[in-house]
Design an enzyme around this catalytic site. Structure first.
Site, PDB file in Angstrom:
ATOM      1  N   HIS A 263      -2.776 -34.377 -29.528  1.00  0.00           N
ATOM      2  CA  HIS A 263      -3.336 -34.139 -28.183  1.00  0.00           C
ATOM      3  C   HIS A 263      -3.759 -32.665 -28.143  1.00  0.00           C
ATOM      4  O   HIS A 263      -4.660 -32.262 -28.868  1.00  0.00           O
ATOM      5  CB  HIS A 263      -2.254 -34.509 -27.164  1.00  0.00           C
ATOM      6  CG  HIS A 263      -2.691 -34.561 -25.732  1.00  0.00           C
ATOM      7  ND1 HIS A 263      -3.998 -34.509 -25.324  1.00  0.00           N
ATOM      8  CD2 HIS A 263      -1.960 -34.673 -24.582  1.00  0.00           C
ATOM      9  CE1 HIS A 263      -4.045 -34.584 -23.992  1.00  0.00           C
ATOM     10  NE2 HIS A 263      -2.824 -34.672 -23.522  1.00  0.00           N
ATOM     11  N   HIS A 302     -11.548 -40.098 -30.885  1.00  0.00           N
ATOM     12  CA  HIS A 302     -11.038 -40.081 -29.503  1.00  0.00           C
ATOM     13  C   HIS A 302     -10.808 -41.513 -29.068  1.00  0.00           C
ATOM     14  O   HIS A 302     -11.591 -42.393 -29.409  1.00  0.00           O
ATOM     15  CB  HIS A 302     -12.041 -39.406 -28.564  1.00  0.00           C
ATOM     16  CG  HIS A 302     -11.426 -38.974 -27.276  1.00  0.00           C
ATOM     17  ND1 HIS A 302     -11.279 -39.821 -26.213  1.00  0.00           N
ATOM     18  CD2 HIS A 302     -10.877 -37.793 -26.912  1.00  0.00           C
ATOM     19  CE1 HIS A 302     -10.684 -39.168 -25.233  1.00  0.00           C
ATOM     20  NE2 HIS A 302     -10.419 -37.950 -25.628  1.00  0.00           N
ATOM     21  N   ASP A 358     -11.740 -30.429 -29.449  1.00  0.00           N
ATOM     22  CA  ASP A 358     -10.928 -29.498 -30.232  1.00  0.00           C
ATOM     23  C   ASP A 358     -11.604 -29.030 -31.507  1.00  0.00           C
ATOM     24  O   ASP A 358     -11.128 -28.085 -32.145  1.00  0.00           O
ATOM     25  CB  ASP A 358      -9.587 -30.152 -30.593  1.00  0.00           C
ATOM     26  CG  ASP A 358      -8.710 -30.316 -29.373  1.00  0.00           C
ATOM     27  OD1 ASP A 358      -8.664 -29.365 -28.577  1.00  0.00           O
ATOM     28  OD2 ASP A 358      -8.089 -31.371 -29.214  1.00  0.00           O
TER      29      ASP A 358
HETATM   30  N1  CMC Z   1      -9.676 -38.880 -39.155  1.00  0.00           N
HETATM   31  C1  CMC Z   1      -9.761 -39.971 -39.938  1.00  0.00           C
HETATM   32  N2  CMC Z   1      -9.637 -41.232 -39.487  1.00  0.00           N
HETATM   33  C2  CMC Z   1      -9.410 -41.379 -38.181  1.00  0.00           C
HETATM   34  C3  CMC Z   1      -9.329 -40.305 -37.293  1.00  0.00           C
HETATM   35  C4  CMC Z   1      -9.472 -39.005 -37.825  1.00  0.00           C
HETATM   36  N3  CMC Z   1      -9.398 -37.931 -37.035  1.00  0.00           N
HETATM   37  N4  CMC Z   1      -9.106 -40.758 -36.043  1.00  0.00           N
HETATM   38  C5  CMC Z   1      -9.051 -42.094 -36.149  1.00  0.00           C
HETATM   39  N5  CMC Z   1      -9.238 -42.472 -37.436  1.00  0.00           N
HETATM   40  C6  CMC Z   1      -9.318 -43.842 -37.966  1.00  0.00           C
HETATM   41  C7  CMC Z   1      -7.934 -44.457 -38.079  1.00  0.00           C
HETATM   42  O1  CMC Z   1      -7.358 -44.242 -39.344  1.00  0.00           O
HETATM   43  C8  CMC Z   1      -8.235 -45.910 -37.826  1.00  0.00           C
HETATM   44  O2  CMC Z   1      -8.785 -46.455 -39.002  1.00  0.00           O
HETATM   45  P1  CMC Z   1      -8.426 -47.974 -39.433  1.00  0.00           P
HETATM   46  O3  CMC Z   1      -9.082 -48.819 -38.378  1.00  0.00           O
HETATM   47  O4  CMC Z   1      -9.006 -48.123 -40.795  1.00  0.00           O
HETATM   48  O5  CMC Z   1      -6.929 -48.085 -39.413  1.00  0.00           O
HETATM   49  C9  CMC Z   1      -9.364 -45.877 -36.790  1.00  0.00           C
HETATM   50  O6  CMC Z   1     -10.033 -44.621 -36.995  1.00  0.00           O
HETATM   51  C10 CMC Z   1      -8.886 -45.953 -35.348  1.00  0.00           C
HETATM   52  O7  CMC Z   1      -7.908 -44.916 -35.173  1.00  0.00           O
HETATM   53  P2  CMC Z   1      -6.727 -44.960 -34.117  1.00  0.00           P
HETATM   54  O8  CMC Z   1      -5.607 -44.114 -34.623  1.00  0.00           O
HETATM   55  O9  CMC Z   1      -6.439 -46.382 -33.752  1.00  0.00           O
HETATM   56  O10 CMC Z   1      -7.391 -44.247 -32.878  1.00  0.00           O
HETATM   57  P3  CMC Z   1      -6.628 -43.773 -31.595  1.00  0.00           P
HETATM   58  O11 CMC Z   1      -7.551 -44.030 -30.470  1.00  0.00           O
HETATM   59  O12 CMC Z   1      -5.269 -44.358 -31.525  1.00  0.00           O
HETATM   60  O13 CMC Z   1      -6.440 -42.205 -31.848  1.00  0.00           O
HETATM   61  C11 CMC Z   1      -6.804 -39.897 -31.840  1.00  0.00           C
HETATM   62  C12 CMC Z   1      -7.174 -41.232 -31.204  1.00  0.00           C
HETATM   63  C13 CMC Z   1      -7.511 -38.773 -31.067  1.00  0.00           C
HETATM   64  C14 CMC Z   1      -5.275 -39.675 -31.725  1.00  0.00           C
HETATM   65  C15 CMC Z   1      -7.216 -39.883 -33.309  1.00  0.00           C
HETATM   66  O14 CMC Z   1      -8.616 -40.054 -33.416  1.00  0.00           O
HETATM   67  C16 CMC Z   1      -6.764 -38.642 -34.057  1.00  0.00           C
HETATM   68  O15 CMC Z   1      -5.630 -38.602 -34.561  1.00  0.00           O
HETATM   69  N6  CMC Z   1      -7.661 -37.599 -34.140  1.00  0.00           N
HETATM   70  C17 CMC Z   1      -7.284 -36.346 -34.764  1.00  0.00           C
HETATM   71  C18 CMC Z   1      -6.503 -35.504 -33.772  1.00  0.00           C
HETATM   72  C19 CMC Z   1      -7.395 -34.962 -32.675  1.00  0.00           C
HETATM   73  O16 CMC Z   1      -8.478 -34.441 -32.923  1.00  0.00           O
HETATM   74  N7  CMC Z   1      -6.911 -35.041 -31.419  1.00  0.00           N
HETATM   75  C20 CMC Z   1      -7.617 -34.476 -30.254  1.00  0.00           C
HETATM   76  C21 CMC Z   1      -8.075 -35.503 -29.285  1.00  0.00           C
HETATM   77  S1  CMC Z   1      -9.242 -34.844 -28.079  1.00  0.00           S
HETATM   78  C22 CMC Z   1      -8.345 -33.694 -27.150  1.00  0.00           C
HETATM   79  C23 CMC Z   1      -7.219 -34.276 -26.398  1.00  0.00           C
HETATM   80  O17 CMC Z   1      -7.385 -35.267 -25.665  1.00  0.00           O
HETATM   81  O18 CMC Z   1      -6.104 -33.723 -26.478  1.00  0.00           O
END
Ligand code: CMC
Length: 423
Positions: A263, A302, A358
Protein backbone atom coordinates in the site's frame (compact mmCIF):
# COMPACT_ATOMS: atom_id res chain seq x y z
CA UNK A 1 -35.34 -5.28 -18.86
CA UNK A 2 -35.55 -5.52 -15.08
CA UNK A 3 -32.73 -3.80 -13.16
CA UNK A 4 -32.39 -6.69 -10.75
CA UNK A 5 -30.74 -10.05 -10.09
CA UNK A 6 -32.68 -13.23 -9.41
CA UNK A 7 -31.05 -15.93 -7.34
CA UNK A 8 -32.37 -19.44 -7.08
CA UNK A 9 -31.63 -21.92 -4.28
CA UNK A 10 -31.36 -25.09 -6.33
CA UNK A 11 -31.85 -27.20 -3.20
CA UNK A 12 -35.36 -25.89 -2.68
CA UNK A 13 -36.24 -24.12 -5.93
CA UNK A 14 -36.89 -20.91 -3.97
CA UNK A 15 -36.15 -17.67 -5.84
CA UNK A 16 -35.44 -14.13 -4.74
CA UNK A 17 -35.27 -11.03 -6.92
CA UNK A 18 -32.88 -8.36 -5.61
CA UNK A 19 -32.92 -4.87 -7.17
CA UNK A 20 -29.63 -3.40 -8.39
CA UNK A 21 -29.10 0.02 -6.79
CA UNK A 22 -26.09 2.30 -7.44
CA UNK A 23 -24.30 -0.61 -9.13
CA UNK A 24 -24.69 -3.04 -6.23
CA UNK A 25 -27.10 -5.50 -4.64
CA UNK A 26 -27.98 -5.58 -0.96
CA UNK A 27 -26.30 -8.59 0.67
CA UNK A 28 -28.88 -8.46 3.49
CA UNK A 29 -31.48 -9.56 0.92
CA UNK A 30 -29.32 -12.51 -0.04
CA UNK A 31 -29.11 -13.70 3.54
CA UNK A 32 -32.93 -13.73 3.70
CA UNK A 33 -33.01 -16.50 1.10
CA UNK A 34 -29.79 -18.23 2.11
CA UNK A 35 -29.21 -17.87 5.86
CA UNK A 36 -25.85 -19.33 6.90
CA UNK A 37 -24.39 -19.20 3.37
CA UNK A 38 -21.85 -16.43 3.08
CA UNK A 39 -20.07 -14.69 0.24
CA UNK A 40 -16.44 -15.83 0.39
CA UNK A 41 -14.53 -12.64 -0.47
CA UNK A 42 -11.59 -12.26 1.93
CA UNK A 43 -9.89 -9.40 0.04
CA UNK A 44 -13.21 -7.64 -0.72
CA UNK A 45 -12.55 -8.10 -4.45
CA UNK A 46 -16.29 -8.23 -5.22
CA UNK A 47 -17.67 -6.52 -2.12
CA UNK A 48 -18.74 -2.89 -1.74
CA UNK A 49 -18.12 -2.28 1.96
CA UNK A 50 -19.50 1.27 1.94
CA UNK A 51 -21.88 3.61 0.13
CA UNK A 52 -19.78 6.75 -0.16
CA UNK A 53 -20.20 10.21 -1.69
CA UNK A 54 -16.55 11.24 -1.31
CA UNK A 55 -14.39 9.83 -4.08
CA UNK A 56 -15.35 8.29 -7.40
CA UNK A 57 -12.90 5.94 -9.03
CA UNK A 58 -13.50 4.30 -12.40
CA UNK A 59 -10.70 1.81 -12.86
CA UNK A 60 -11.65 0.82 -16.41
CA UNK A 61 -11.50 4.42 -17.67
CA UNK A 62 -8.75 5.71 -15.38
CA UNK A 63 -11.00 8.31 -13.71
CA UNK A 64 -10.55 9.78 -10.23
CA UNK A 65 -12.82 12.51 -8.85
CA UNK A 66 -13.12 14.03 -5.37
CA UNK A 67 -16.73 15.05 -4.65
CA UNK A 68 -17.30 15.09 -8.41
CA UNK A 69 -14.30 17.26 -9.33
CA UNK A 70 -11.74 15.62 -11.69
CA UNK A 71 -8.33 15.06 -10.10
CA UNK A 72 -6.65 16.71 -13.10
CA UNK A 73 -8.50 20.02 -12.47
CA UNK A 74 -7.81 19.95 -8.75
CA UNK A 75 -4.10 19.20 -9.31
CA UNK A 76 -3.93 22.01 -11.84
CA UNK A 77 -5.81 24.74 -9.98
CA UNK A 78 -6.41 23.91 -6.34
CA UNK A 79 -4.29 23.57 -3.21
CA UNK A 80 -4.08 20.71 -0.73
CA UNK A 81 -5.81 22.74 1.99
CA UNK A 82 -8.70 23.57 -0.31
CA UNK A 83 -8.95 19.92 -1.40
CA UNK A 84 -8.88 18.79 2.25
CA UNK A 85 -11.82 21.15 2.89
CA UNK A 86 -13.64 19.80 -0.17
CA UNK A 87 -13.13 16.20 0.87
CA UNK A 88 -14.11 16.68 4.51
CA UNK A 89 -16.99 19.17 3.92
CA UNK A 90 -18.41 18.00 0.58
CA UNK A 91 -18.17 21.36 -1.22
CA UNK A 92 -15.43 23.77 -2.28
CA UNK A 93 -15.14 26.59 0.28
CA UNK A 94 -16.21 30.18 -0.34
CA UNK A 95 -13.36 32.71 0.09
CA UNK A 96 -14.50 33.40 3.70
CA UNK A 97 -14.86 29.70 4.50
CA UNK A 98 -11.41 29.02 3.08
CA UNK A 99 -9.86 31.83 5.11
CA UNK A 100 -11.42 30.44 8.32
CA UNK A 101 -10.25 26.95 7.44
CA UNK A 102 -6.71 28.10 6.61
CA UNK A 103 -6.58 30.07 9.88
CA UNK A 104 -7.84 27.12 11.95
CA UNK A 105 -5.41 24.64 10.37
CA UNK A 106 -2.50 27.07 10.69
CA UNK A 107 -3.28 27.67 14.37
CA UNK A 108 -3.47 23.98 15.27
CA UNK A 109 -0.07 22.93 13.92
CA UNK A 110 1.72 22.90 17.27
CA UNK A 111 1.90 19.65 19.20
CA UNK A 112 1.88 19.26 22.97
CA UNK A 113 5.45 19.40 24.30
CA UNK A 114 5.00 16.04 26.00
CA UNK A 115 4.26 14.40 22.63
CA UNK A 116 7.53 15.74 21.28
CA UNK A 117 9.85 15.62 24.29
CA UNK A 118 8.71 12.66 26.28
CA UNK A 119 6.99 10.51 23.72
CA UNK A 120 8.78 11.00 20.40
CA UNK A 121 12.20 11.40 21.90
CA UNK A 122 11.76 8.05 23.64
CA UNK A 123 12.15 6.13 20.39
CA UNK A 124 15.31 4.29 19.47
CA UNK A 125 17.67 6.58 17.54
CA UNK A 126 17.13 4.75 14.23
CA UNK A 127 13.35 4.27 14.56
CA UNK A 128 11.50 4.20 11.22
CA UNK A 129 9.59 7.52 10.95
CA UNK A 130 6.42 5.72 9.84
CA UNK A 131 6.49 3.58 12.99
CA UNK A 132 6.95 6.78 15.01
CA UNK A 133 4.09 8.49 13.15
CA UNK A 134 1.65 5.62 13.74
CA UNK A 135 2.44 5.63 17.45
CA UNK A 136 2.40 9.43 17.82
CA UNK A 137 -1.05 9.67 16.19
CA UNK A 138 -2.38 7.03 18.59
CA UNK A 139 -0.77 8.90 21.51
CA UNK A 140 -2.68 12.09 20.57
CA UNK A 141 -5.84 10.30 21.63
CA UNK A 142 -4.66 10.52 25.26
CA UNK A 143 -4.09 14.29 24.95
CA UNK A 144 -7.59 15.03 23.64
CA UNK A 145 -9.93 12.81 25.67
CA UNK A 146 -12.97 14.83 24.51
CA UNK A 147 -12.38 13.25 21.07
CA UNK A 148 -14.32 10.24 22.38
CA UNK A 149 -17.51 12.33 21.92
CA UNK A 150 -17.70 11.11 18.36
CA UNK A 151 -21.41 11.91 17.99
CA UNK A 152 -20.88 15.64 18.59
CA UNK A 153 -20.26 17.28 15.17
CA UNK A 154 -18.37 20.22 16.76
CA UNK A 155 -16.01 17.87 18.60
CA UNK A 156 -15.50 15.86 15.43
CA UNK A 157 -14.67 18.99 13.46
CA UNK A 158 -12.13 20.06 16.08
CA UNK A 159 -10.27 16.73 15.85
CA UNK A 160 -10.33 16.88 12.03
CA UNK A 161 -8.64 20.29 12.17
CA UNK A 162 -6.12 19.07 14.74
CA UNK A 163 -5.21 15.95 12.81
CA UNK A 164 -4.84 17.64 9.41
CA UNK A 165 -2.82 20.45 11.02
CA UNK A 166 -0.53 18.33 13.18
CA UNK A 167 0.39 15.66 10.62
CA UNK A 168 3.21 17.73 9.00
CA UNK A 169 4.55 18.77 12.41
CA UNK A 170 4.71 15.19 13.69
CA UNK A 171 6.02 13.90 10.35
CA UNK A 172 8.86 16.43 10.23
CA UNK A 173 9.57 15.81 13.92
CA UNK A 174 9.97 12.07 13.21
CA UNK A 175 12.52 12.86 10.52
CA UNK A 176 14.45 15.39 12.63
CA UNK A 177 14.68 12.92 15.48
CA UNK A 178 15.89 10.08 13.24
CA UNK A 179 18.76 12.24 11.90
CA UNK A 180 19.63 13.81 15.26
CA UNK A 181 18.49 17.31 14.30
CA UNK A 182 16.61 19.62 16.70
CA UNK A 183 12.82 19.83 16.34
CA UNK A 184 11.59 22.84 14.33
CA UNK A 185 8.37 24.54 15.45
CA UNK A 186 5.72 25.44 12.86
CA UNK A 187 5.86 28.90 11.26
CA UNK A 188 2.35 30.37 11.00
CA UNK A 189 3.39 32.76 8.25
CA UNK A 190 4.00 29.88 5.80
CA UNK A 191 1.47 27.91 3.83
CA UNK A 192 0.87 24.19 4.43
CA UNK A 193 3.52 22.64 2.16
CA UNK A 194 6.12 25.40 2.68
CA UNK A 195 5.70 25.11 6.44
CA UNK A 196 6.27 21.36 6.27
CA UNK A 197 9.42 21.85 4.16
CA UNK A 198 10.68 24.44 6.66
CA UNK A 199 10.12 22.03 9.56
CA UNK A 200 12.02 19.37 7.60
CA UNK A 201 15.03 21.33 6.40
CA UNK A 202 15.53 24.48 8.54
CA UNK A 203 18.97 24.74 10.11
CA UNK A 204 20.36 28.05 11.44
CA UNK A 205 18.49 30.55 9.26
CA UNK A 206 15.77 32.61 11.03
CA UNK A 207 13.19 31.72 8.37
CA UNK A 208 13.28 28.90 5.82
CA UNK A 209 11.73 29.80 2.49
CA UNK A 210 11.25 26.68 0.41
CA UNK A 211 11.75 26.85 -3.34
CA UNK A 212 8.21 27.72 -4.57
CA UNK A 213 8.37 25.15 -7.40
CA UNK A 214 9.23 22.39 -4.93
CA UNK A 215 6.58 23.58 -2.44
CA UNK A 216 3.96 23.58 -5.22
CA UNK A 217 5.09 20.12 -6.44
CA UNK A 218 4.69 18.76 -2.91
CA UNK A 219 1.27 20.39 -2.64
CA UNK A 220 0.23 18.70 -5.91
CA UNK A 221 1.44 15.35 -4.52
CA UNK A 222 -0.61 16.02 -1.39
CA UNK A 223 -3.69 16.68 -3.57
CA UNK A 224 -3.15 13.43 -5.48
CA UNK A 225 -2.84 11.42 -2.26
CA UNK A 226 -5.69 13.06 -0.31
CA UNK A 227 -8.19 10.24 -0.86
CA UNK A 228 -8.68 7.09 -2.87
CA UNK A 229 -12.03 5.59 -1.85
CA UNK A 230 -12.13 2.19 -0.11
CA UNK A 231 -8.45 1.23 -0.15
CA UNK A 232 -6.77 -0.87 2.55
CA UNK A 233 -6.08 2.00 4.99
CA UNK A 234 -9.49 3.64 4.53
CA UNK A 235 -11.08 0.27 5.14
CA UNK A 236 -9.03 0.00 8.36
CA UNK A 237 -10.29 3.47 9.32
CA UNK A 238 -13.89 2.47 8.73
CA UNK A 239 -13.57 -0.88 10.50
CA UNK A 240 -12.00 0.66 13.62
CA UNK A 241 -14.32 3.69 13.38
CA UNK A 242 -17.32 1.36 13.25
CA UNK A 243 -16.38 0.20 16.75
CA UNK A 244 -16.73 3.90 17.77
CA UNK A 245 -13.05 4.30 18.61
CA UNK A 246 -11.89 7.93 18.81
CA UNK A 247 -10.53 9.49 15.58
CA UNK A 248 -6.88 9.41 16.68
CA UNK A 249 -6.98 5.69 17.42
CA UNK A 250 -8.83 4.98 14.17
CA UNK A 251 -6.39 7.17 12.19
CA UNK A 252 -3.44 5.35 13.78
CA UNK A 253 -4.96 2.06 12.56
CA UNK A 254 -5.38 3.47 9.06
CA UNK A 255 -1.82 4.78 9.12
CA UNK A 256 -0.57 1.35 10.21
CA UNK A 257 -2.27 -0.20 7.17
CA UNK A 258 -0.68 2.43 4.95
CA UNK A 259 2.77 1.42 6.24
CA UNK A 260 2.64 -1.91 4.37
CA UNK A 261 4.71 -2.27 1.16
CA UNK A 262 1.64 -3.33 -0.82
CA UNK A 263 0.00 0.00 0.00
CA UNK A 264 1.70 3.28 1.07
CA UNK A 265 5.07 1.60 1.51
CA UNK A 266 5.23 0.87 -2.23
CA UNK A 267 6.94 4.18 -3.11
CA UNK A 268 9.77 3.20 -0.77
CA UNK A 269 9.86 -0.26 -2.36
CA UNK A 270 10.13 1.30 -5.84
CA UNK A 271 13.35 3.14 -4.96
CA UNK A 272 14.80 0.02 -3.33
CA UNK A 273 13.93 -1.90 -6.51
CA UNK A 274 15.50 0.75 -8.80
CA UNK A 275 18.64 0.74 -6.62
CA UNK A 276 18.78 -3.03 -6.87
CA UNK A 277 18.46 -2.89 -10.68
CA UNK A 278 21.16 -0.16 -10.63
CA UNK A 279 22.02 -0.27 -14.37
CA UNK A 280 19.92 -0.02 -17.53
CA UNK A 281 21.31 -3.32 -18.80
CA UNK A 282 19.82 -5.11 -15.76
CA UNK A 283 16.24 -4.09 -16.62
CA UNK A 284 15.54 -7.08 -18.88
CA UNK A 285 16.78 -9.64 -16.35
CA UNK A 286 14.71 -7.96 -13.61
CA UNK A 287 11.58 -8.11 -15.78
CA UNK A 288 12.35 -11.78 -16.47
CA UNK A 289 12.56 -12.45 -12.71
CA UNK A 290 9.19 -10.71 -12.24
CA UNK A 291 7.67 -12.88 -14.96
CA UNK A 292 9.05 -16.01 -13.27
CA UNK A 293 7.14 -14.90 -10.16
CA UNK A 294 10.32 -14.34 -8.11
CA UNK A 295 9.50 -10.73 -7.35
CA UNK A 296 6.98 -8.00 -8.20
CA UNK A 297 7.44 -4.89 -10.22
CA UNK A 298 6.97 -2.32 -7.46
CA UNK A 299 4.78 0.66 -8.36
CA UNK A 300 2.94 -1.42 -10.95
CA UNK A 301 -0.57 -2.83 -10.79
CA UNK A 302 -3.66 -1.78 -8.93
CA UNK A 303 -6.74 -3.58 -7.69
CA UNK A 304 -9.07 -1.07 -9.33
CA UNK A 305 -7.23 0.71 -12.17
CA UNK A 306 -7.19 -1.51 -15.22
CA UNK A 307 -6.18 1.03 -17.87
CA UNK A 308 -3.97 3.60 -16.16
CA UNK A 309 -3.70 5.40 -12.84
CA UNK A 310 -4.53 9.08 -13.58
CA UNK A 311 -2.39 10.11 -10.61
CA UNK A 312 0.67 8.53 -12.23
CA UNK A 313 0.17 10.66 -15.36
CA UNK A 314 0.06 13.90 -13.31
CA UNK A 315 3.04 12.85 -11.21
CA UNK A 316 5.13 12.23 -14.30
CA UNK A 317 4.53 15.88 -15.30
CA UNK A 318 5.33 17.11 -11.78
CA UNK A 319 8.57 15.11 -11.85
CA UNK A 320 9.82 17.19 -14.79
CA UNK A 321 9.15 20.46 -12.88
CA UNK A 322 11.01 19.14 -9.86
CA UNK A 323 13.97 17.78 -11.80
CA UNK A 324 14.45 21.20 -13.45
CA UNK A 325 15.22 22.54 -9.97
CA UNK A 326 16.94 19.57 -8.35
CA UNK A 327 18.60 17.99 -11.36
CA UNK A 328 17.41 14.67 -12.75
CA UNK A 329 17.14 11.75 -10.37
CA UNK A 330 19.72 9.27 -11.73
CA UNK A 331 17.19 6.44 -11.23
CA UNK A 332 14.72 8.09 -13.64
CA UNK A 333 16.25 6.47 -16.73
CA UNK A 334 15.92 3.03 -15.17
CA UNK A 335 12.30 3.77 -14.24
CA UNK A 336 11.48 4.97 -17.78
CA UNK A 337 13.12 1.89 -19.29
CA UNK A 338 11.26 -0.43 -16.89
CA UNK A 339 7.98 1.24 -17.80
CA UNK A 340 8.73 0.98 -21.53
CA UNK A 341 9.69 -2.71 -21.35
CA UNK A 342 6.76 -3.63 -19.08
CA UNK A 343 4.16 -1.76 -21.16
CA UNK A 344 5.31 -3.66 -24.25
CA UNK A 345 5.36 -7.09 -22.59
CA UNK A 346 2.45 -9.49 -22.84
CA UNK A 347 2.81 -10.54 -19.16
CA UNK A 348 1.94 -7.01 -18.01
CA UNK A 349 -0.50 -6.25 -20.85
CA UNK A 350 -2.56 -9.40 -20.27
CA UNK A 351 -2.76 -8.71 -16.51
CA UNK A 352 -3.56 -5.03 -17.11
CA UNK A 353 -0.59 -3.87 -15.03
CA UNK A 354 0.31 -0.19 -15.42
CA UNK A 355 2.41 2.25 -13.37
CA UNK A 356 0.53 3.40 -10.29
CA UNK A 357 0.92 6.57 -8.20
CA UNK A 358 3.95 5.16 -6.41
CA UNK A 359 6.04 4.48 -9.50
CA UNK A 360 7.18 8.10 -9.90
CA UNK A 361 6.35 9.72 -6.55
CA UNK A 362 9.41 8.17 -4.87
CA UNK A 363 11.70 9.60 -7.56
CA UNK A 364 10.35 13.08 -6.84
CA UNK A 365 10.64 12.70 -3.08
CA UNK A 366 14.19 11.43 -3.43
CA UNK A 367 15.18 14.30 -5.75
CA UNK A 368 13.75 16.73 -3.19
CA UNK A 369 16.06 15.25 -0.55
CA UNK A 370 13.62 13.11 1.46
CA UNK A 371 15.13 9.90 2.81
CA UNK A 372 13.23 6.87 1.56
CA UNK A 373 11.95 6.02 5.05
CA UNK A 374 9.93 9.26 4.86
CA UNK A 375 8.05 8.26 1.69
CA UNK A 376 5.10 6.50 3.36
CA UNK A 377 4.97 9.38 5.86
CA UNK A 378 4.59 11.80 2.93
CA UNK A 379 1.68 9.67 1.73
CA UNK A 380 0.06 9.69 5.18
CA UNK A 381 0.15 13.49 5.68
CA UNK A 382 -2.55 14.27 3.09
CA UNK A 383 -4.40 10.94 3.28
CA UNK A 384 -5.59 11.83 6.75
CA UNK A 385 -8.18 14.11 5.04
CA UNK A 386 -9.64 11.15 3.17
CA UNK A 387 -9.62 8.89 6.22
CA UNK A 388 -11.43 11.49 8.32
CA UNK A 389 -14.02 12.21 5.62
CA UNK A 390 -14.77 8.49 5.47
CA UNK A 391 -14.94 8.33 9.26
CA UNK A 392 -17.49 11.17 9.44
CA UNK A 393 -19.52 9.65 6.62
CA UNK A 394 -19.59 6.32 8.43
CA UNK A 395 -20.79 7.93 11.67
CA UNK A 396 -23.42 10.01 9.89
CA UNK A 397 -24.71 6.89 8.17
CA UNK A 398 -24.99 5.30 11.61
CA UNK A 399 -23.22 2.24 10.23
CA UNK A 400 -23.30 -1.03 12.16
CA UNK A 401 -20.05 -2.37 13.59
CA UNK A 402 -17.94 -4.09 10.93
CA UNK A 403 -18.24 -7.78 11.64
CA UNK A 404 -17.70 -10.13 8.71
CA UNK A 405 -18.48 -13.84 8.83
CA UNK A 406 -16.04 -16.64 8.14
CA UNK A 407 -16.12 -20.03 6.48
CA UNK A 408 -14.94 -22.39 9.20
CA UNK A 409 -12.39 -24.85 7.75
CA UNK A 410 -10.88 -26.19 11.01
CA UNK A 411 -11.24 -29.44 12.95
CA UNK A 412 -14.62 -31.04 13.63
CA UNK A 413 -15.64 -31.18 17.32
CA UNK A 414 -13.29 -33.27 19.50
CA UNK A 415 -12.71 -33.88 23.20
CA UNK A 416 -9.99 -32.25 25.27
CA UNK A 417 -7.12 -34.65 26.11
CA UNK A 418 -5.19 -34.00 29.39
CA UNK A 419 -1.54 -33.10 28.68
CA UNK A 420 -0.16 -36.28 30.22
CA UNK A 421 -2.28 -38.44 27.91
CA UNK A 422 -1.24 -36.71 24.68
CA UNK A 423 1.16 -38.48 22.31
N1 CMC B 1 4.39 -7.14 -10.62
C1 CMC B 1 4.24 -8.33 -11.23
N2 CMC B 1 3.07 -9.00 -11.29
C2 CMC B 1 2.03 -8.43 -10.68
C3 CMC B 1 2.09 -7.19 -10.04
C4 CMC B 1 3.34 -6.54 -10.02
N3 CMC B 1 3.48 -5.35 -9.42
N4 CMC B 1 0.89 -6.87 -9.53
C5 CMC B 1 0.08 -7.89 -9.85
N5 CMC B 1 0.76 -8.83 -10.55
C6 CMC B 1 0.23 -10.07 -11.14
C7 CMC B 1 0.02 -11.13 -10.08
O1 CMC B 1 1.15 -11.96 -9.92
C8 CMC B 1 -1.16 -11.88 -10.63
O2 CMC B 1 -0.70 -12.72 -11.66
P1 CMC B 1 -1.37 -14.19 -11.86
O3 CMC B 1 -2.77 -13.89 -12.32
O4 CMC B 1 -0.51 -14.85 -12.88
O5 CMC B 1 -1.32 -14.87 -10.52
C9 CMC B 1 -2.00 -10.79 -11.30
O6 CMC B 1 -1.07 -9.76 -11.66
C10 CMC B 1 -3.08 -10.20 -10.41
O7 CMC B 1 -2.43 -9.77 -9.20
P2 CMC B 1 -3.14 -9.66 -7.78
O8 CMC B 1 -2.10 -9.82 -6.72
O9 CMC B 1 -4.33 -10.56 -7.76
O10 CMC B 1 -3.63 -8.17 -7.79
P3 CMC B 1 -4.20 -7.40 -6.55
O11 CMC B 1 -5.28 -6.54 -7.08
O12 CMC B 1 -4.52 -8.32 -5.44
O13 CMC B 1 -2.95 -6.52 -6.07
C11 CMC B 1 -1.44 -4.75 -5.82
C12 CMC B 1 -2.84 -5.17 -6.28
C13 CMC B 1 -1.33 -3.22 -5.92
C14 CMC B 1 -1.25 -5.16 -4.34
C15 CMC B 1 -0.38 -5.43 -6.68
O14 CMC B 1 -0.54 -5.04 -8.03
C16 CMC B 1 1.04 -5.19 -6.21
O15 CMC B 1 1.53 -5.92 -5.34
N6 CMC B 1 1.72 -4.14 -6.79
C17 CMC B 1 3.05 -3.78 -6.34
C18 CMC B 1 2.94 -2.93 -5.09
C19 CMC B 1 2.42 -1.54 -5.39
O16 CMC B 1 2.85 -0.88 -6.33
N7 CMC B 1 1.48 -1.06 -4.56
C20 CMC B 1 0.93 0.30 -4.67
C21 CMC B 1 -0.51 0.34 -5.02
S1 CMC B 1 -1.06 1.98 -5.51
C22 CMC B 1 -0.90 2.96 -4.09
C23 CMC B 1 -1.75 2.54 -2.96
O17 CMC B 1 -2.97 2.34 -3.12
O18 CMC B 1 -1.22 2.42 -1.84
Amino acid sequence: MANSITITDNRTGECLEIPIADGGIDAQQWTKLLPGIWFFDPAFGATAAAASAITELDGERGILRYRGYPIEQLAQSSSYLEVAYLITHGELPSPAQFEDWRYEITHHTFIHENVRKRFMEGFHHDAHPMGMLVSAIAALSTFYPEAKNIHDPAVRQKQIIRLIAKMPTIAAGCHRFSVGMPFVYPDNSLDFAANFLAMMWKTAEPRFDANPVLARALDVLFILHADHEQNCSTTAMRVVGSAHADPYTATAAACAALYGPRHGGANEAVIRMLNEIAELENVDSYIAAVKRGETRLQGFGHRVYRSYDPRAAIIKETAHDVFEITGKNPLLDIALKLEEVALGDDYFISRELYPNVDFYSGLIYQAMGFPIEMFPVLFAIPRVAGWLANWVELLEQDARIARPRQLYVGNPPRDYVPIGERQ
